[in-house]
Scaffold this motif. Structure first.
Motif, short mmCIF file in Angstrom:
data_model
loop_
_atom_site.label_atom_id
_atom_site.label_comp_id
_atom_site.label_asym_id
_atom_site.label_seq_id
_atom_site.Cartn_x
_atom_site.Cartn_y
_atom_site.Cartn_z
N PRO A 30 0.82 -1.22 0.00
CA PRO A 30 0.00 0.00 0.00
C PRO A 30 0.85 1.27 0.00
O PRO A 30 1.93 1.31 0.59
CB PRO A 30 -0.78 -0.11 1.31
CG PRO A 30 0.17 -0.84 2.22
CD PRO A 30 0.85 -1.85 1.34
N GLU A 31 0.34 2.29 -0.66
CA GLU A 31 0.98 3.60 -0.54
C GLU A 31 0.40 4.30 0.69
O GLU A 31 -0.83 4.36 0.84
CB GLU A 31 0.70 4.45 -1.79
CG GLU A 31 1.44 5.78 -1.76
CD GLU A 31 1.22 6.61 -3.02
OE1 GLU A 31 1.82 7.70 -3.09
OE2 GLU A 31 0.45 6.18 -3.90
N PRO A 32 1.23 4.81 1.60
CA PRO A 32 0.71 5.42 2.83
C PRO A 32 0.20 6.84 2.60
O PRO A 32 0.69 7.82 3.17
CB PRO A 32 1.92 5.40 3.76
CG PRO A 32 3.10 5.48 2.84
CD PRO A 32 2.71 4.72 1.61
N ASP A 63 4.71 1.34 -0.19
CA ASP A 63 5.16 1.97 -1.43
C ASP A 63 5.27 3.47 -1.19
O ASP A 63 4.42 4.26 -1.59
CB ASP A 63 4.16 1.66 -2.55
CG ASP A 63 4.43 2.47 -3.81
OD1 ASP A 63 5.61 2.74 -4.10
OD2 ASP A 63 3.44 2.88 -4.47
N ASP A 64 6.33 3.86 -0.49
CA ASP A 64 6.47 5.26 -0.05
C ASP A 64 7.53 6.00 -0.86
O ASP A 64 8.55 6.43 -0.34
CB ASP A 64 6.77 5.33 1.44
CG ASP A 64 8.01 4.56 1.83
OD1 ASP A 64 8.58 3.83 0.97
OD2 ASP A 64 8.46 4.68 2.99
N GLU A 73 1.19 8.97 9.71
CA GLU A 73 -0.14 8.65 10.26
C GLU A 73 -0.77 7.49 9.51
O GLU A 73 -1.37 6.59 10.12
CB GLU A 73 -1.04 9.88 10.16
CG GLU A 73 -2.49 9.62 10.53
CD GLU A 73 -3.42 10.76 10.17
OE1 GLU A 73 -4.64 10.56 10.24
OE2 GLU A 73 -2.92 11.84 9.81
N TYR A 74 -0.64 7.50 8.18
CA TYR A 74 -1.23 6.43 7.39
C TYR A 74 -0.48 5.12 7.60
O TYR A 74 -1.08 4.04 7.58
CB TYR A 74 -1.22 6.82 5.91
CG TYR A 74 -2.03 8.05 5.60
CD1 TYR A 74 -3.37 8.13 5.97
CD2 TYR A 74 -1.47 9.13 4.93
CE1 TYR A 74 -4.12 9.26 5.68
CE2 TYR A 74 -2.22 10.26 4.64
CZ TYR A 74 -3.54 10.32 5.02
OH TYR A 74 -4.28 11.44 4.73
N VAL A 75 0.83 5.20 7.78
CA VAL A 75 1.61 3.99 8.04
C VAL A 75 1.09 3.28 9.28
O VAL A 75 0.81 2.07 9.27
CB VAL A 75 3.11 4.33 8.20
CG1 VAL A 75 3.89 3.10 8.69
CG2 VAL A 75 3.69 4.84 6.89
N HIS A 76 0.98 4.03 10.38
CA HIS A 76 0.49 3.44 11.63
C HIS A 76 -0.92 2.88 11.47
O HIS A 76 -1.24 1.80 11.99
CB HIS A 76 0.52 4.48 12.75
CG HIS A 76 1.89 4.93 13.13
ND1 HIS A 76 2.98 4.08 13.16
CD2 HIS A 76 2.37 6.17 13.49
CE1 HIS A 76 4.06 4.75 13.53
NE2 HIS A 76 3.71 6.02 13.74
N GLY A 91 7.19 -9.85 11.65
CA GLY A 91 8.37 -9.02 11.46
C GLY A 91 8.60 -8.60 10.02
O GLY A 91 9.58 -7.91 9.72
N HIS A 92 7.70 -9.01 9.13
CA HIS A 92 7.90 -8.73 7.70
C HIS A 92 7.19 -7.44 7.29
O HIS A 92 6.29 -7.44 6.45
CB HIS A 92 7.42 -9.91 6.86
CG HIS A 92 8.18 -11.17 7.10
ND1 HIS A 92 9.50 -11.31 6.75
CD2 HIS A 92 7.81 -12.33 7.70
CE1 HIS A 92 9.91 -12.53 7.09
NE2 HIS A 92 8.91 -13.16 7.68
N ILE A 93 7.62 -6.33 7.88
CA ILE A 93 7.10 -5.02 7.51
C ILE A 93 8.26 -4.22 6.91
O ILE A 93 9.29 -4.03 7.58
CB ILE A 93 6.51 -4.28 8.71
CG1 ILE A 93 5.33 -5.08 9.29
CG2 ILE A 93 6.05 -2.88 8.32
CD1 ILE A 93 4.72 -4.45 10.53
N TYR A 94 8.12 -3.79 5.68
CA TYR A 94 9.21 -3.15 4.97
C TYR A 94 8.75 -1.82 4.36
O TYR A 94 7.56 -1.54 4.27
CB TYR A 94 9.75 -4.07 3.87
CG TYR A 94 10.14 -5.44 4.39
CD1 TYR A 94 11.35 -5.63 5.04
CD2 TYR A 94 9.28 -6.53 4.25
CE1 TYR A 94 11.71 -6.88 5.54
CE2 TYR A 94 9.63 -7.78 4.74
CZ TYR A 94 10.84 -7.96 5.38
OH TYR A 94 11.19 -9.18 5.88
N TYR A 95 9.73 -1.04 3.91
CA TYR A 95 9.47 0.29 3.33
C TYR A 95 10.25 0.42 2.03
O TYR A 95 11.47 0.20 2.00
CB TYR A 95 9.87 1.39 4.30
CG TYR A 95 9.12 1.34 5.60
CD1 TYR A 95 7.96 2.09 5.79
CD2 TYR A 95 9.54 0.52 6.65
CE1 TYR A 95 7.25 2.03 6.98
CE2 TYR A 95 8.83 0.45 7.84
CZ TYR A 95 7.70 1.21 8.00
OH TYR A 95 7.00 1.15 9.18
#
Length: 556
Positions: A30-32, A63-64, A73-76, A91-95
């Motif tokens: 997702p794009e934040p 997708d930032d 805010e959108y990320v959280h 643990g698989h959260i990436y940027y």
């Protein structure tokens, strides 16, 4: 069943041929720049459950790469919503922004291979040169720049030597391709703006179609599962891997895009509705955002069940929103406690009932379909309130509730007979009913086979709990959403999509209700304690989630 599992069967056939030496892996990118909605949930479910089925991993990757729209805010919010749905990536959260160096180096590699060039056409000129579906495009006058010059200018772009949008890096593919996505697409653009994670380190940012395959390759993703509108982008996705010589490249596979009747899921349109003041923010219970659905009272299980009921779809499909309501109703009808709530009170004085302030405690079942939820004690007294609509001075045909000289059963209590209707002398409005009760008809005591056709709910006047009740209807008048191109939704929005009932009267068991608690209001529907507005100055606010039956009509 053939259509339901087509994606899993396709992947199973491919995996049997052993295209990957690594573990199966999918991702949701997702794009934040906004909040997730019910359509997002469908995409998340598809990626998560597919990975789960094949013993793989599920990645959440933001997708930032556009600093103009994105925010922490959108990320959280996205992380919280995904976990709430039950699709925890662990643990698989990436940027995507963490891969900026790798993506830049990939661009340099393409330039060195003669597969990318810096173009100085304006955005409008690029569009014009691109051609149409029936006309081939034209080569940019900058297409034949030398590798050395492209490297020098691209490096200067990175250092901030040029203004925003003055130059772009484009892939060198085929301006005559029947697929417009292959007509020298833009790979990088200049944006002088602070990024919420990287600050001002970068002033050039990759386009999604270029960053996406590289990010997938870095993370070891095996399948990029995306909705059908990205099918025409697949050749570009594969071109990037081919030109960068990526071994065992990820594969893009598409599934159908989900639309719901009368629901807007476009981020742009949702933003117009929110910023236009048509709703109470992004978490408004009338919106299809996950935050709105949660505040309304929908549960993660009901949303997952709804998506599973739809199954895997191949093409653009529109599903009736009532199926989502049905999924929730099936869950709530056997799991929620029933509470008596009078939304439009009419005073009733039972003339022959003892005058006592303590009130008689009556035992009433919590749920008629689930005895395991037990019973509760509800106080009864001489003065009670019933719904105004449960009395008619001149009854219509088929009306089986209270009428002059008529008798009804009070839910869990006694039979009462209306002896007199008291009216306001000025308006003629009925403001009070004077009734009598039969003490031998107490519920559960076996009252000699006497029967009445109507049962109505009530609350004891001396023991009421006040609450505001929000009755929701569809946000849009039409089943199909309008284009909203001009940003005005005045004609499209249903003016009765929210009706607020002030100071409704509830039985005392509702006093301890907590935010997001769900109950059934006898005859009115299923309700949820509004977590946004409840508690302000000690008040309770209940949102109606769905009526008891498959209808959007307000209770009579």
């Amino acid at each position: 069943m053939e259509n339901e599992h087509f994606l899993s069967r396709l992947i199973m056939d491919e995996l049997e041929r052993g295209p990957f030496a690594r573990r199966m892996c999918t991702r949701f990118p997702p794009e934040p720049n906004g909040y997730l909605h019910i359509g997002s949930a469908y995409a998340i479910h598809t990626n998560y459950t597919t990975a789960e089925r094949f013993g793989g991993k599920f990645h959440l990757r933001f997708d930032d790469t556009n600093p103009l729209k994105e925010d922490l805010e959108y990320v959280h919010a996205i992380i919280e919503d995904i976990k709430w749905l039950g699709y925890d990536p662990g643990g698989h959260i990436y940027y995507g922004s963490d891969y900026s160096d790798a993506i830049y180096n990939a661009a340099v590699s393409l330039i060195k291979r003669g597969k990318a060039y810096v173009c100085e056409l304006t955005p409008d000129e690029i569009k014009d040169y691109r051609g149409t579906l029936t006309e081939p495009g034209r080569n940019s006058p900058y297409r034949d720049r030398s590798v050395e010059e492209n490297l020098r200018v691209f490096e200067a772009m990175k250092k901030g030597s040029y203004p925003t949008s003055s130059k772009v890096l484009r892939a060198k593919i085929d301006m005559a391709s029947p697929n417009l996505n292959l007509r020298d697409p833009v790979l990088y653009r200049i944006i002088h703006a602070e990024h919420y994670r990287t600050g001002n380190i970068w002033c050039i940012y990759p386009m999604y179609d270029f960053a996406h395959p590289i990010q997938d390759a870095i993370e070891g993703v095996t399948y990029s599962l995306c909705s059908i509108e990205f099918k025409d982008h697949r050749p570009l996705y594969e071109w990037v891997f081919q030109e960068l010589e990526i071994p065992e490249p990820p594969r893009q596979r598409e599934f159908g895009r989900l639309s719901l009747t009368g629901v807007v899921t476009s981020k742009r349109f949702l933003r117009q509705i929110v910023e236009g003041g048509y709703v109470d923010g992004w978490d408004d219970p009338r919106l299809p955002t996950l935050r709105g659905l949660r505040r309304r009272g929908y549960t993660p299980a009901s949303i997952r069940r709804f998506i599973e009921e739809i199954g895997s779809i191949r093409t653009q499909s529109t599903v009736d929103i009532s199926l989502l309501d049905h999924s929730l109703r099936q869950e709530l009808k056997a799991s929620t406690i029933s509470v008596m709530a009078v939304l439009r009170p009419l005073k009733v004085v039972i003339m022959n009932y003892p005058e006592t302030t303590a009130g008689e405690l009556l035992s009433i079942e919590n749920n008629t379909e689930n005895e395991g939820l037990g019973r509760r004690e509800v106080p009864f007294s001489r003065t009670i309130y019933i719904e105004k609509d449960d009395f008619m001075e001149e009854p219509a045909k088929g009306f089986h509730r209270l009428v002059p000289g008529g008798e009804v059963r009070l839910k869990g209590a006694y039979f009462i007979r209306c002896e007199e209707a008291v009216k306001d002398q000025e308006t003629g409005e009925i403001i009070e009913l004077r009734c009598t009760y039969d003490p031998l008809t107490k519920s559960g005591s076996g009252f000699a086979g006497r029967k009445v056709k109507g049962t109505i709910h009530w609350v004891s006047a001396a023991h009421t709990v006040k609450a505001d009740v929000h009755l929701y209807d569809k946000l849009l008048k039409s089943e199909s959403a309008p284009s909203g191109e001009d940003g005005s939704w005045d004609e499209a929005v249903n003016p009765d999509s929210l009706v607020i009932v002030k100071d409704a009267l509830l039985e005392p068991s509702a006093r301890d209700a907590q935010p997001e608690d769900k109950v059934q209001f006898f005859r009115h529907g299923f309700f949820c304690v509004d977590k946004k507005h409840s508690g302000r100055e000690g008040g309770l606010v209940f949102n109606r989630i769905v009526p008891l039956k498959d209808t959007w009509n307000k209770p009579s």
